[in-house]
Write a protein that holds these residues in place. Structure first.
Motif, short mmCIF file in Angstrom:
data_model
loop_
_atom_site.label_atom_id
_atom_site.label_comp_id
_atom_site.label_asym_id
_atom_site.label_seq_id
_atom_site.Cartn_x
_atom_site.Cartn_y
_atom_site.Cartn_z
N SER A 7 26.44 39.30 21.74
CA SER A 7 26.86 38.98 20.37
C SER A 7 27.15 37.50 20.21
CB SER A 7 28.10 39.80 20.00
OG SER A 7 27.86 41.18 20.15
N VAL A 8 27.00 37.03 18.96
CA VAL A 8 27.28 35.65 18.60
C VAL A 8 28.53 35.61 17.74
CG1 VAL A 8 26.40 33.62 17.38
CG2 VAL A 8 24.85 35.02 18.75
N ALA A 9 29.38 34.61 17.99
CA ALA A 9 30.61 34.42 17.21
C ALA A 9 31.49 35.68 17.26
CB ALA A 9 30.29 34.04 15.78
N LYS A 10 31.59 36.23 18.46
CA LYS A 10 32.44 37.40 18.68
C LYS A 10 33.28 37.17 19.94
CE LYS A 10 30.83 40.48 15.55
NZ LYS A 10 31.67 41.24 14.60
N HIS A 11 34.42 37.84 19.97
CA HIS A 11 35.22 37.85 21.18
C HIS A 11 34.76 38.99 22.08
CE1 HIS A 11 38.09 34.76 20.04
NE2 HIS A 11 38.19 35.30 18.83
N HIS A 12 34.58 38.67 23.35
CA HIS A 12 34.13 39.65 24.34
C HIS A 12 35.18 39.76 25.43
CE1 HIS A 12 30.52 38.07 22.41
NE2 HIS A 12 29.85 39.15 22.78
N ALA A 13 35.42 40.97 25.88
CA ALA A 13 36.36 41.17 27.00
C ALA A 13 35.98 42.44 27.74
CB ALA A 13 37.80 41.27 26.49
N ILE A 14 35.74 42.29 29.04
CA ILE A 14 35.40 43.41 29.91
C ILE A 14 35.97 43.10 31.29
CG2 ILE A 14 33.15 42.48 30.60
CD1 ILE A 14 32.08 45.36 30.55
N SER A 15 36.42 44.12 32.01
CA SER A 15 37.09 43.88 33.29
C SER A 15 36.91 45.08 34.22
CB SER A 15 38.58 43.60 33.08
OG SER A 15 39.19 44.66 32.35
N ALA A 16 37.20 44.86 35.49
CA ALA A 16 37.08 45.92 36.50
C ALA A 16 38.11 45.66 37.60
CB ALA A 16 35.67 45.98 37.07
N MET A 17 38.59 46.71 38.20
CA MET A 17 39.54 46.60 39.31
C MET A 17 38.80 46.23 40.60
SD MET A 17 42.47 47.18 37.96
CE MET A 17 43.48 47.33 39.44
N LEU A 18 39.44 45.47 41.46
CA LEU A 18 38.87 45.15 42.77
C LEU A 18 38.88 46.39 43.65
CD1 LEU A 18 40.44 41.67 43.61
CD2 LEU A 18 38.44 42.19 42.20
N THR A 19 38.00 46.39 44.64
CA THR A 19 38.00 47.48 45.61
C THR A 19 39.33 47.54 46.34
OG1 THR A 19 35.62 47.16 45.88
CG2 THR A 19 36.76 48.47 47.56
N LYS A 20 39.83 46.37 46.69
CA LYS A 20 41.18 46.24 47.23
C LYS A 20 41.71 44.88 46.83
CE LYS A 20 39.66 44.74 51.85
NZ LYS A 20 39.82 44.97 53.30
N ALA A 21 43.02 44.80 46.64
CA ALA A 21 43.64 43.56 46.17
C ALA A 21 43.50 42.46 47.21
CB ALA A 21 45.10 43.81 45.84
N PHE A 22 43.38 41.24 46.72
CA PHE A 22 43.31 40.09 47.63
C PHE A 22 44.69 39.45 47.68
CE2 PHE A 22 42.86 35.64 48.69
CZ PHE A 22 42.02 35.69 49.80
N ILE A 23 45.21 39.35 48.90
CA ILE A 23 46.52 38.74 49.14
C ILE A 23 46.30 37.37 49.77
CG2 ILE A 23 48.72 38.98 50.35
CD1 ILE A 23 48.28 42.01 50.32
N PHE A 24 46.91 36.37 49.19
CA PHE A 24 46.74 35.00 49.68
C PHE A 24 47.66 34.77 50.88
CE2 PHE A 24 45.43 34.93 45.29
CZ PHE A 24 44.34 34.09 45.26
N ASP A 25 47.09 34.96 52.07
CA ASP A 25 47.89 34.73 53.28
C ASP A 25 47.16 33.79 54.22
OD1 ASP A 25 45.93 36.52 53.96
OD2 ASP A 25 47.29 38.21 54.27
N ASN A 26 46.40 34.33 55.15
CA ASN A 26 45.75 33.48 56.14
C ASN A 26 44.23 33.56 56.09
OD1 ASN A 26 45.50 36.07 57.03
ND2 ASN A 26 46.35 35.74 59.08
N LYS A 27 43.67 34.14 55.03
CA LYS A 27 42.22 34.23 54.89
C LYS A 27 41.77 33.45 53.66
CE LYS A 27 41.58 38.78 57.05
NZ LYS A 27 41.04 40.15 56.83
N PRO A 28 40.58 32.82 53.74
CA PRO A 28 40.06 32.10 52.58
C PRO A 28 39.70 33.08 51.46
CG PRO A 28 38.95 31.41 54.60
CD PRO A 28 39.73 32.64 54.93
N LEU A 29 39.67 32.55 50.27
CA LEU A 29 39.18 33.31 49.11
C LEU A 29 37.86 32.70 48.67
CD1 LEU A 29 39.45 35.32 46.72
CD2 LEU A 29 40.62 33.49 45.48
#
Length: 637
Positions: free
Chosen positions: A161-183
């Motif tokens: 669409s043109v000149a419209k607001h779009h919003a779509i989303s999905a849950m992650l398979t598992k949450a990403f926690i910012f600890d000792n692994k890169p994102l």
């Protein structure tokens, strides 16, 4: 083919006609005038010559028939190939077998859009602080293949669409926690229609107990926003993260500095591009486009505003003293105005040397009433006053240097000095620019590891665009660069390969086809081939002129030897009285025989010339014909 056989047949008739004449002569004058051995040998040679001509004619006709059939097949094949090229010119020239990418390691989210669109939720809410007509998130999404450089079986999510607001989303398979692994966040974007004003960035939504994807909108808390954005001539690549103030608990947006590279081509070339964000536990980041780094830096040093506030701030209660002198220069208090300084002299005076131009019309005004003007019918003198015609430039002044009263022009006054001012000197009391004193920042904190952000549990696209058909594909969130690179090779790498092959194919088609808009018919191709062959035949005839000339000379020499032998036999046996008239008859017959031999020789010469030419063309003997055959084959191919 028929013309060649006819020529050879006429040659053979000429040979048999000559044989018949000689046989008649032998019947009338047996063994008196001729050498029997020579005559027998000539008959034998003529028989073989005629037989050879007939054989060559048959072989040549068969070869020409095969060449004609081959040419027709070649024309038909070329037509078929041209039609297939026209029909398939928009299809991929590279035969590829697409397989949906599969992750090769630990991942937190993947999406290829090749199957059923499962897990994605359309927003049902409205955008706040916006006109009700456009506040609703009612922009349309579709799952479809690329318009150009299509990979069969590979589909993506397309903003429609043109000149419209779009919003779509999905849950992650598992949450990403910012600890000792890169994102690592990676996905593909293709602005299939270019882009006027709009974005193609994604949001990694923060984990919370009240997260509801059906109510995903612009103020839904997110941890990271990353991706391309463009409006007007401002081309951006966003990397924003929301940092939590450890003292107040409030969140502030931190923006990465703009990349130093030109991003314009990625928005306008209508190609699929790969966008990658890498965040490392050492608080550094990288942004890549098509696996090339376009920006990198530190979360502590290269974000605006900085993550950590300053240790000291200006004292808001501090005020500048009244006697604080910030003037670096002051007027010299000891300077005195000179006695001859006249401040009353004007800056401009009349030019006394000026002379009125010749032809100046002193009595003519510069403007006169318009003689063609008429008072409007609705003019009310009681309300509007006395009517006067509008003024126009005086026509008499157009050819004169000027009209009206002449006044001398003004010039600069050489005695003008203006108002006297004391010269400036350094201020001995200068104290510098005043600034408030520094005090410890009561809101100071130090976050040494801004990488430790809020946990991410969903991914979303919340966009506004003035251009449709923005293509998204192959999302992946993981921690290993090798996994992301392998994922990219199976998806974006294949698209890039197909696009490159199609570009090369388009260049080849443009080079090979002289005029795409004007199709070439089979008849035109055949006519062109025949014209080329006619030109080549003329070239062959020209090349064979020397050979034919040699054959003619040999035939003439043979004829002269035959006449010479005949005359010699006549002189060896003188005629009797009874044979006087017969001698004349014999001479006449000899002339007839000679003429017949000459005619037969000409026929044989013509027949031999055609036979030699056809034999050369058929068997490939002779340099000229062989070269011509090779030329024709190359041109047909």
């Amino acid at each position: 083919m028929a013309d060649t056989a006819m020529t050879h047949a006429l040659g053979c008739l000429g040979v048999y006609f000559a044989k018949a004449v000689f046989s008649k002569v032998l019947q009338v004058h047996p063994l008196k005038r001729f050498n029997v051995l020579q005559i027998t040998r000539m008959h034998f040679q003529w028989d073989w010559l005629c037989l050879g001509a007939l054989i060559i004619s048959s072989v040549t006709a068969e070869i020409e028939n095969e060449e004609t059939l081959d040419a027709d097949v070649e024309v038909e094949d070329f037509d078929k190939q041209s039609q297939e090229a026209d029909v398939d010119r928009d299809k991929s020239s590279l035969e590829v077998v697409y397989q949906t990418p599969k992750p090769t390691g630990e991942v937190y989210f993947t999406e290829t859009f090749d199957g059923v669109l499962a897990g994605w939720v359309l927003s049902k809410t409205k955008k706040e602080d916006t006109d009700d007509n456009i506040a609703k998130y009612d922009g349309r999404w579709e799952v479809e293949e690329l318009k150009e450089n299509t990979v069969p079986g590979d589909r993506g999510l397309v903003l429609k669409s043109v000149a419209k607001h779009h919003a779509i989303s999905a849950m992650l398979t598992k949450a990403f926690i910012f600890d000792n692994k890169p994102l690592i966040v990676q996905y593909e974007v293709n602005f299939q229609e270019g882009i006027d004003c709009g974005g193609a960035y994604i949001k990694l939504l923060s984990s919370s107990d009240d997260l509801n994807l059906e109510y995903f909108f612009d103020k839904t808390p997110y941890t990271i926003m990353f991706g391309p954005d463009k409006c007007g001539e401002d081309y951006k690549l966003h990397f924003i993260f929301r940092h939590k103030n450890p003292k107040t608990g409030e969140y502030d947006e931190k923006h990465a500095k703009r990349p130093d590279v030109d991003l314009k081509k990625f928005y306008l070339d209508k190609k699929t591009h790969l966008y990658t964000l890498v965040l490392k536990p050492d608080d550094t980041f990288e942004m890549l486009i098509d696996q090339s780094v376009v920006s990198k830096g530190s979360l502590l040093e290269d974000m605006v505003p900085p993550v950590n506030p300053p240790k000291e701030i200006e004292d808001p209660s501090d005020k500048k003293p009244d006697d604080w002198d910030e003037r670096p220069k002051i007027p010299d208090p000891n300077a005195v105005k000179p006695d001859d300084w006249d401040e009353d002299e004007p800056s401009k005076i009349e030019d006394s040397d000026a002379v009125k131009p010749e032809g100046w019309l002193d009595d003519e005004p510069q403007y006169v009433p318009d003689p063609n003007a008429k008072k409007p019918k609705d003019w009310d003198e009681e309300m509007d006053g006395e009517w006067e015609a509008p003024q126009i430039p005086n026509p008499k002044c157009e050819t004169a240097p000027g009209c009206g009263h002449w006044v001398r022009p003004m010039k600069n006054n050489p005695n003008y000095k203006g108002k006297w001012k004391a010269p400036m000197i350094d201020n001995p009391n200068y104290q510098g620019i005043w600034s408030p004193r520094k005090i410890p920042n009561p809101d100071y904190f130090e976050d040494l590891h801004p990488f430790e952000m809020t946990t991410v549990s969903a991914v979303g696209l919340e966009l506004w665009s003035m251009t449709s058909d923005i293509y998204f594909d192959n999302f992946i969130i993981c921690s290993e660069k090798e996994v992301a690179d392998r994922w990219a090779a199976d998806g974006w790498g294949l698209k890039k390969l197909v696009a490159s092959a199609n570009e090369k194919t388009d260049e080849d088609i443009d080079f090979k086809k002289p005029d795409i808009s004007k199709p070439i018919t089979k008849g035109e191709l055949k006519q062109e081939r025949e014209e080329l062959e006619d030109d080549e035949i003329e070239l062959e005839e020209k090349e064979n002129e020397d050979t034919a000339e040699d054959e003619r000379r040999e035939m003439e020499e043979t004829k002269r030897e035959l006449i010479k032998d005949t005359k010699k036999m006549g002189r060896e046996a003188p005629p009797s009285e009874d044979e006087g008239e017969g001698g004349e008859d014999i001479d006449e017959e000899e002339n007839e025989v000679a003429d017949g031999s000459q005619e037969g020789g000409m026929s044989n010469k013509s027949g031999s010339e055609d036979e030699m030419k056809e034999a050369d063309e058929s068997t490939g003997f002779g340099d000229g014909p062989l070269k011509s055959v090779r030329k024709r084959r190359v041109r047909k191919d």
